[in-house]
Design an enzyme around this catalytic site. Sequence first.
Site, mmCIF file in Angstrom:
data_model
loop_
_atom_site.group_PDB
_atom_site.id
_atom_site.type_symbol
_atom_site.label_atom_id
_atom_site.label_comp_id
_atom_site.label_asym_id
_atom_site.label_seq_id
_atom_site.Cartn_x
_atom_site.Cartn_y
_atom_site.Cartn_z
ATOM 1 C CG HIS A 480 -6.538 -3.780 -0.861
ATOM 2 N ND1 HIS A 480 -5.307 -4.398 -0.860
ATOM 3 C CD2 HIS A 480 -6.936 -3.767 0.435
ATOM 4 C CE1 HIS A 480 -4.975 -4.754 0.354
ATOM 5 N NE2 HIS A 480 -5.948 -4.387 1.164
ATOM 6 C CD GLU A 481 -7.584 0.989 0.743
ATOM 7 O OE1 GLU A 481 -8.514 1.744 1.059
ATOM 8 O OE2 GLU A 481 -6.971 0.294 1.564
ATOM 9 N N GLY A 482 -11.689 0.200 -2.614
ATOM 10 C CA GLY A 482 -12.709 0.481 -3.624
ATOM 11 C C GLY A 482 -12.626 -0.519 -4.757
#
Length: 633
Positions: A480-482
Amino acid sequence: MSPQGMPPIISSMTTSLRSTLDFLLYDWLRAASLTARPRFADHSRETFDAVLDTCERIAREKYAPFNRTVDTQEPRFDGEKVILPQCTHDARQAYADSGMLGAAQDYELGGMQLPYVVESAANSFFACASISIGSNLLTTGNANAILVHGTPMQQRVFAANEFNGRWAGTMCLSEPQAGSSLSDIATRAEPDGAGFEADPLGPRYRLRGNKMWISAGDHELTENIVHLVLAKIPGPDGKPVPGVKGISLFIVPKKLVDTEGKLTGERNDVALAGLNHKLGWRGTTNTLLNFGEGRYPVRAGQGGGLDGRGAGAIGYLVGKPGEGLKCMFHMMNEARISIGMAATMLGLAGYYASLDYARTRLQGRPIGSGGKDASSPQVRLIEHADVKRMLLAQKSYGEGALALNLYCARLVDEGRTGDAGAAADARLLLEVLTPIAKSWPSEFCLEANSLAIQIHGGYGYTRDFPVEQYWRDNRLNMIHEGTHGIQAADLLGRKVVMQGGAGLQLLARTVAVTIAKARQRPGLAAWAGQLEQALRDVIDATRAAWATGNAGEALANAVPYMQAFGHVVLAWMWLDVADSVLAKDASLSIAASVGRMGAARYFFHYELPKTGAWLAVVCTRDATCADMAEDAF
């Protein structure tokens, strides 16, 4: 204890969390002192407690009992709309009605002007109770990005209606062919006719392309969905600008609206192409969206660039052309901290469940006390040393990560409301800590969930108990998110070397304050010395990694570097927390291994020593992985 598909001790779980939050907020971070600042002057410890009470109640009543329901009743598309269970609608409405979507926002936006640290603490109840239902973080992050980079009209129409709960928000970055490589996105945005710049909602473009992995990308929970979409606009020669320089950010509503925030009745050309079926977070819709495929053609702009109705989703430029990543990273950084909190709360949920199980499950006999005598009574799991080890590991990971997340939230408040010097330092320190706040909980609180399964034994691997779901839900957070590797490259490749290493130097000075304070307490002096050496080792490893100036060599072992760096940061958190524990109750000692002191002791004795092995490959710029030939695998 009866097997069931929801947390077995909901009331006890939220009570335990509340006790931890109260200590961290008030005894450690002194959150009540923020009420002396003008922005928070209307608040008090009592109003903060009232917010926590409300969120705890809603989480207990509307979220936790339905955690298994949303896991088994996944979103489905009936060809017209996405179907979600009624409990998701009820929980989302209760959350919106509580005002928590805009809790930290200005009164003028309908917010409460709460400190962000209090908002974060209050939201932790929802993440602990059911992360699949409680994933409202993108709506708030979306609206915050519009507040910072959008026009006043965009703020009034889009951000305000997200904060009040009418609309939801998403973040549309990844594409099927590009993944995390944003420079390779193919979605295009072209001006919608000659008068495209005159639209009061912002310069109006037509978007065509596909976006993948969009959480909450389609649903019927709200009357509209506001997509923030990255797309490339044409350069002066009419061709797409290569790399990231041509990427711009656009507001693309699912349904078109007017300048008063009213729906026009026209659907934008944003189509659901399919639902992604995930290992965890199954209660949250995850989508592939097509922009401008022509399924919902919309009117052309007044400039007449297109005749009648044409393909292309209507999007309104946010910020300046070519600065899409700069605008979007405001949302991404906020989301990264929120993902760290999500991972933390899943780790703690598993800890609470396995602690309850270990206290009630009879199994085996103690070593050296008639353990082979089958006629002797069995003991509870918690009486076995190795089970205590696993519980201590979970507690040290989960509560340590919670301390880090709340510390980062406190830095946000300092960056917004502190004096100029303190605010600048807070923002710089937060820059350095953000990769750790996201990545460390997502790795080690996942390990906590694995240990929770282990404590349950074979039962933990079944769906009769909730711990397997916590693990499945948490496994996503390293992506998630990078991804983990991206966070590591950001930390070693940018954060610790930017501004001549100013961020790392500030972190070292800040940790040194805790070390000096802890040395004044005899019981903490040894830990202070241990942390001081570990911090020195990280600084030395940073220099060694970059000794040749070759980024390939430096970053080849970025993940071990981040693991060591994160452990040092968590040791700092635990040392500072331990100092506050002893300040509150001088009768305690580290030898007593009681509560938080026991978890701190575990971390310094069992976890911090691991940093040496991680840093060894960093210091030598070990090329074992980088040099491995493909055919050797």
